[in-house]
Scaffold this active site. Structure first.
Site, PDB file in Angstrom:
ATOM      1  N   CYS A  82       0.848  -1.190   0.000  1.00 12.92           N
ATOM      2  CA  CYS A  82       0.000   0.000   0.000  1.00 12.92           C
ATOM      3  C   CYS A  82       0.886   1.243   0.000  1.00 12.92           C
ATOM      4  CB  CYS A  82      -0.901  -0.004   1.233  1.00 12.92           C
ATOM      5  SG  CYS A  82      -1.919   1.480   1.406  1.00 12.92           S
ATOM      6  N   CYS A  85       0.388   3.191   3.566  1.00 16.25           N
ATOM      7  CA  CYS A  85       0.876   2.745   4.882  1.00 16.25           C
ATOM      8  C   CYS A  85       1.927   1.643   4.813  1.00 16.25           C
ATOM      9  CB  CYS A  85      -0.295   2.284   5.731  1.00 16.25           C
ATOM     10  SG  CYS A  85      -1.028   0.721   5.185  1.00 16.25           S
ATOM     11  N   CYS A 130      -7.157  -1.225   1.597  1.00 15.05           N
ATOM     12  CA  CYS A 130      -6.083  -1.701   2.471  1.00 15.05           C
ATOM     13  C   CYS A 130      -6.658  -1.979   3.860  1.00 15.05           C
ATOM     14  CB  CYS A 130      -4.990  -0.640   2.540  1.00 15.05           C
ATOM     15  SG  CYS A 130      -3.701  -1.001   3.763  1.00 15.05           S
ATOM     16  N   CYS A 133      -4.966   0.804   6.543  1.00 15.02           N
ATOM     17  CA  CYS A 133      -5.281   2.251   6.544  1.00 15.02           C
ATOM     18  C   CYS A 133      -6.621   2.578   5.893  1.00 15.02           C
ATOM     19  CB  CYS A 133      -4.168   3.041   5.867  1.00 15.02           C
ATOM     20  SG  CYS A 133      -4.049   2.833   4.082  1.00 15.02           S
ATOM     21  N   CYS A 153      -8.198  -5.614  -9.765  1.00 12.13           N
ATOM     22  CA  CYS A 153      -7.832  -4.544 -10.685  1.00 12.13           C
ATOM     23  C   CYS A 153      -7.462  -3.344  -9.818  1.00 12.13           C
ATOM     24  CB  CYS A 153      -9.007  -4.253 -11.611  1.00 12.13           C
ATOM     25  SG  CYS A 153      -8.628  -3.149 -12.955  1.00 12.13           S
TER      26      CYS A 153
END
Length: 167
Positions: A82, A85, A130, A133, A153
């Protein structure tokens, strides 16, 4: 096909696109997934941490233009984390070229993502965020390859690639 048909069709498409663009600012911007997350920042801290494009995608569920992410061509061994984070989300072994213009994966790392229902664009889709976060990553569809049949995607700006250390 007549020239008149082409002109009318093109005008109608342009008109619909203009209406859709005009309506977007009128509705409140979507936000990252709701709930309490382990990693949180203020809006100002998110803006300082992320590029404007990544901020729009991760914090306001934007979408980057297709075929613009350098991660589409990333083929090295490593992990896609991510961009908000640093939580590892996808292993490079699960990445494949879906032809859609966004990095695509057929599976995620255990416990790395959450999902929610997205009813924008006059359809129901499964949004992926995510787990640490709440940042918007993209969507998952049921048209991917074996072994899962899924296609995650994902917006390239919502990811960062961490290569495996050289042996």
């Amino acid at each position: 096909m007549s020239r008149r048909f082409l002109l009318l069709g093109g005008s109608a498409a342009a008109g619909l696109a203009a209406i859709a663009a005009a309506m977007r600012p009128m509705s409140p911007p979507a936000a990252a997934a709701e709930g309490s997350f382990e990693f949180t920042l203020t809006d100002a801290e998110w803006q300082a941490r992320l590029s404007p494009e990544a901020y729009d995608v991760l914090r306001h569920e934007g979408t980057e233009r297709p075929f613009t992410s350098p991660l589409n061509d990333e083929k090295r061994a490593g992990t896609f984390a991510c961009a908000g984070c640093d939580l590892p989300l996808f292993a490079s072994q699960t990445k494949y070229d879906s032809g859609t213009g966004w990095p695509s994966f057929y599976d995620h790392l255990p416990g790395a993502i959450g999902t929610s229902e997205d009813t924008s664009l006059f359809m129901v889709r499964t949004e992926v965020h995510c787990a640490r976060c709440g940042g918007h990553q993209g969507h998952v569809f049921e048209d991917g390859p074996a072994p899962t049949g899924l296609r995650y995607c994902i917006n390239g700006v919502s990811l960062k690639f961490v290569p495996e250390p050289a042996a």
